[in-house]
Design a protein around this motif. Sequence first.
Motif, PDB file in Angstrom:
ATOM      1  N   PRO A 152     -11.033  -8.763  -0.622  1.00 38.57           N
ATOM      2  CA  PRO A 152     -11.030  -8.122   0.686  1.00 38.57           C
ATOM      3  C   PRO A 152     -10.442  -6.732   0.582  1.00 38.57           C
ATOM      4  CG  PRO A 152      -9.309  -9.793   0.545  1.00 38.57           C
ATOM      5  CD  PRO A 152     -10.154  -9.936  -0.677  1.00 38.57           C
ATOM      6  N   ASP A 153     -10.933  -5.838   1.463  1.00 40.45           N
ATOM      7  CA  ASP A 153     -10.424  -4.478   1.446  1.00 40.45           C
ATOM      8  C   ASP A 153      -8.954  -4.458   1.831  1.00 40.45           C
ATOM      9  OD1 ASP A 153     -12.900  -3.481   0.765  1.00 40.45           O
ATOM     10  OD2 ASP A 153     -13.523  -3.201   2.861  1.00 40.45           O
ATOM     11  N   LEU A 154      -8.185  -3.673   1.097  1.00 44.75           N
ATOM     12  CA  LEU A 154      -6.789  -3.490   1.445  1.00 44.75           C
ATOM     13  C   LEU A 154      -6.680  -2.367   2.461  1.00 44.75           C
ATOM     14  CD1 LEU A 154      -5.141  -3.713  -2.078  1.00 44.75           C
ATOM     15  CD2 LEU A 154      -5.405  -5.510  -0.384  1.00 44.75           C
ATOM     16  N   PRO A 155      -5.628  -2.371   3.280  1.00 43.73           N
ATOM     17  CA  PRO A 155      -5.464  -1.298   4.262  1.00 43.73           C
ATOM     18  C   PRO A 155      -5.448   0.062   3.578  1.00 43.73           C
ATOM     19  CG  PRO A 155      -3.925  -3.083   4.682  1.00 43.73           C
ATOM     20  CD  PRO A 155      -4.576  -3.367   3.361  1.00 43.73           C
ATOM     21  N   ASN A 156      -6.018   1.073   4.275  1.00 38.28           N
ATOM     22  CA  ASN A 156      -5.979   2.421   3.733  1.00 38.28           C
ATOM     23  C   ASN A 156      -4.538   2.875   3.589  1.00 38.28           C
ATOM     24  OD1 ASN A 156      -8.783   2.688   3.707  1.00 38.28           O
ATOM     25  ND2 ASN A 156      -8.835   3.333   5.858  1.00 38.28           N
ATOM     26  N   GLN A 157      -4.221   3.469   2.460  1.00 34.61           N
ATOM     27  CA  GLN A 157      -2.866   3.909   2.199  1.00 34.61           C
ATOM     28  C   GLN A 157      -2.665   5.325   2.731  1.00 34.61           C
ATOM     29  OE1 GLN A 157      -0.556   1.753   0.697  1.00 34.61           O
ATOM     30  NE2 GLN A 157      -2.223   0.334   1.061  1.00 34.61           N
ATOM     31  N   ALA A 159       5.950   5.696  -3.279  1.00 33.18           N
ATOM     32  CA  ALA A 159       4.973   6.010  -4.321  1.00 33.18           C
ATOM     33  C   ALA A 159       4.922   4.915  -5.388  1.00 33.18           C
ATOM     34  CB  ALA A 159       5.310   7.356  -4.963  1.00 33.18           C
ATOM     35  N   LYS A 160       6.096   4.443  -5.796  1.00 33.81           N
ATOM     36  CA  LYS A 160       6.146   3.381  -6.803  1.00 33.81           C
ATOM     37  C   LYS A 160       5.522   2.100  -6.272  1.00 33.81           C
ATOM     38  CE  LYS A 160      10.214   1.686  -7.690  1.00 33.81           C
ATOM     39  NZ  LYS A 160      11.592   1.560  -8.227  1.00 33.81           N
ATOM     40  N   ARG A 161       5.799   1.783  -5.014  1.00 36.90           N
ATOM     41  CA  ARG A 161       5.273   0.564  -4.406  1.00 36.90           C
ATOM     42  C   ARG A 161       3.754   0.613  -4.310  1.00 36.90           C
ATOM     43  NH1 ARG A 161       8.229   0.773  -0.013  1.00 36.90           N
ATOM     44  NH2 ARG A 161       6.652   1.647   1.357  1.00 36.90           N
ATOM     45  N   LYS A 162       3.212   1.747  -3.874  1.00 33.70           N
ATOM     46  CA  LYS A 162       1.768   1.871  -3.721  1.00 33.70           C
ATOM     47  C   LYS A 162       1.065   1.792  -5.067  1.00 33.70           C
ATOM     48  CE  LYS A 162       2.197   4.631   0.488  1.00 33.70           C
ATOM     49  NZ  LYS A 162       1.765   3.567   1.384  1.00 33.70           N
ATOM     50  N   ALA A 172       7.394  -7.517  12.731  1.00 38.66           N
ATOM     51  CA  ALA A 172       8.219  -6.906  13.768  1.00 38.66           C
ATOM     52  C   ALA A 172       9.433  -6.197  13.171  1.00 38.66           C
ATOM     53  CB  ALA A 172       8.677  -7.969  14.773  1.00 38.66           C
ATOM     54  N   VAL A 173      10.074  -6.836  12.202  1.00 35.07           N
ATOM     55  CA  VAL A 173      11.249  -6.229  11.569  1.00 35.07           C
ATOM     56  C   VAL A 173      10.861  -4.977  10.797  1.00 35.07           C
ATOM     57  CG1 VAL A 173      12.943  -6.555   9.717  1.00 35.07           C
ATOM     58  CG2 VAL A 173      12.682  -8.296  11.483  1.00 35.07           C
ATOM     59  N   ILE A 174       9.772  -5.031  10.039  1.00 36.05           N
ATOM     60  CA  ILE A 174       9.331  -3.851   9.285  1.00 36.05           C
ATOM     61  C   ILE A 174       8.923  -2.737  10.236  1.00 36.05           C
ATOM     62  CG2 ILE A 174       7.680  -2.967   7.608  1.00 36.05           C
ATOM     63  CD1 ILE A 174       9.827  -4.847   6.475  1.00 36.05           C
ATOM     64  N   THR A 175       8.245  -3.073  11.325  1.00 38.98           N
ATOM     65  CA  THR A 175       7.862  -2.076  12.321  1.00 38.98           C
ATOM     66  C   THR A 175       9.091  -1.367  12.880  1.00 38.98           C
ATOM     67  OG1 THR A 175       5.878  -3.315  12.952  1.00 38.98           O
ATOM     68  CG2 THR A 175       6.727  -1.725  14.547  1.00 38.98           C
ATOM     69  N   THR A 176      10.167  -2.122  13.089  1.00 40.68           N
ATOM     70  CA  THR A 176      11.380  -1.563  13.684  1.00 40.68           C
ATOM     71  C   THR A 176      12.180  -0.724  12.701  1.00 40.68           C
ATOM     72  OG1 THR A 176      11.547  -3.445  15.203  1.00 40.68           O
ATOM     73  CG2 THR A 176      13.548  -2.140  14.846  1.00 40.68           C
ATOM     74  N   TYR A 177      12.335  -1.219  11.471  1.00 45.73           N
ATOM     75  CA  TYR A 177      13.289  -0.597  10.556  1.00 45.73           C
ATOM     76  C   TYR A 177      12.662   0.171   9.382  1.00 45.73           C
ATOM     77  CZ  TYR A 177      16.599  -3.528  13.054  1.00 45.73           C
ATOM     78  OH  TYR A 177      17.357  -4.122  14.036  1.00 45.73           O
ATOM     79  N   LEU A 178      11.398  -0.096   9.053  1.00 48.82           N
ATOM     80  CA  LEU A 178      10.761   0.625   7.948  1.00 48.82           C
ATOM     81  C   LEU A 178       9.257   0.732   8.225  1.00 48.82           C
ATOM     82  CD1 LEU A 178      11.745   1.836   5.183  1.00 48.82           C
ATOM     83  CD2 LEU A 178      10.819  -0.226   4.115  1.00 48.82           C
ATOM     84  N   PRO A 179       8.867   1.381   9.334  1.00 46.35           N
ATOM     85  CA  PRO A 179       7.462   1.397   9.748  1.00 46.35           C
ATOM     86  C   PRO A 179       6.529   2.024   8.722  1.00 46.35           C
ATOM     87  CG  PRO A 179       8.757   3.018  10.985  1.00 46.35           C
ATOM     88  CD  PRO A 179       9.730   2.147  10.254  1.00 46.35           C
ATOM     89  N   GLN A 180       7.055   2.926   7.877  1.00 48.76           N
ATOM     90  CA  GLN A 180       6.206   3.557   6.877  1.00 48.76           C
ATOM     91  C   GLN A 180       5.734   2.581   5.809  1.00 48.76           C
ATOM     92  OE1 GLN A 180       9.313   4.378   7.726  1.00 48.76           O
ATOM     93  NE2 GLN A 180      10.576   4.949   5.962  1.00 48.76           N
ATOM     94  N   ALA A 181       6.320   1.370   5.788  1.00 47.86           N
ATOM     95  CA  ALA A 181       5.918   0.361   4.798  1.00 47.86           C
ATOM     96  C   ALA A 181       4.931  -0.654   5.370  1.00 47.86           C
ATOM     97  CB  ALA A 181       7.152  -0.368   4.268  1.00 47.86           C
ATOM     98  N   LEU A 182       4.500  -0.483   6.605  1.00 50.71           N
ATOM     99  CA  LEU A 182       3.647  -1.481   7.254  1.00 50.71           C
ATOM    100  C   LEU A 182       2.324  -1.693   6.516  1.00 50.71           C
ATOM    101  CD1 LEU A 182       4.012  -1.015  11.119  1.00 50.71           C
ATOM    102  CD2 LEU A 182       4.281  -3.134   9.812  1.00 50.71           C
ATOM    103  N   GLU A 183       1.685  -0.611   6.086  1.00 54.45           N
ATOM    104  CA  GLU A 183       0.401  -0.775   5.405  1.00 54.45           C
ATOM    105  C   GLU A 183       0.584  -1.485   4.068  1.00 54.45           C
ATOM    106  OE1 GLU A 183      -1.746   2.843   5.179  1.00 54.45           O
ATOM    107  OE2 GLU A 183      -1.897   3.079   7.359  1.00 54.45           O
ATOM    108  N   ASP A 184       1.673  -1.171   3.383  1.00 57.60           N
ATOM    109  CA  ASP A 184       1.957  -1.873   2.127  1.00 57.60           C
ATOM    110  C   ASP A 184       2.242  -3.342   2.391  1.00 57.60           C
ATOM    111  OD1 ASP A 184       1.613   0.451   0.719  1.00 57.60           O
ATOM    112  OD2 ASP A 184       3.742   0.943   0.622  1.00 57.60           O
ATOM    113  N   LEU A 185       2.908  -3.628   3.499  1.00 60.91           N
ATOM    114  CA  LEU A 185       3.166  -5.019   3.867  1.00 60.91           C
ATOM    115  C   LEU A 185       1.858  -5.784   4.039  1.00 60.91           C
ATOM    116  CD1 LEU A 185       5.230  -7.229   4.820  1.00 60.91           C
ATOM    117  CD2 LEU A 185       4.803  -6.390   7.145  1.00 60.91           C
TER     118      LEU A 185
END
Length: 218
Positions: free
Chosen positions: A4-9, A21-24, A193-206
């Motif tokens: 399946p397609d992964l979310p656009n980074q 960068a390391k995570r992606k 919800a927690v990632i959205t609140t405290y680290l929203p820039q990681a949502l697509e990686d999540l």
Amino acid sequence: MTLPDLPNQVTVPAKLDPNAAKRKALIQLISKYINPGSGSSIQFLKQRTWQLPMITLQQIIPNSPFVIVGGVATRLYMPERMTLDIDILINTQDAQQVYQNLLNANASKISNLSIPGSQWQLEDGTSLDVIEEDSEWAQNAIKSPNYAPDGSPVIQLSYLVLMKFLAGRSQDIADISRMLGSAQEVELDPVKAVITTYLPQALEDLESLIILGKLEYS
């Protein structure tokens, strides 16, 4: 097999998320080589164990709230992997009381950690890392633990995922994917919800790690 397609980074400024960068790069590498169904059996992936040392931490630290984090905490959410130390998260304001309790229990301080906190050796030889944190998310995590079969307070999955994103090691990213791969949607909602609140820039990686984790259970 077509994955399946992964979310656009998206590109995130390094100062906001130094691990981005390391995570992606790791996620892209995993998605390139993953072979669904080629790993552990479904029976193994659904296995949960809990084997803490004989010493009960609540008896050593009776007056200060804490939650177990790190590799031991993952035992509630995925098959156990070998780890020789215990990590706990405490309120910074409780640190002195916790350390006095450890001394009273004949524990020995080994060194300070590279982050706020310290490493200890308990009387039975167990290594204990005490992580001090005074942020809002940490206060919420400590106040609302899950409980292991032996009654030990363990950090909720959502905050454990957040901690592992913040740590940013390859093993942490692998742990996130495996834990979320077996999680039900009702368990994933609080994580998002927690990632959205405290680290929203990681949502697509999540979202990518959830997809990759689910493939392991294919």
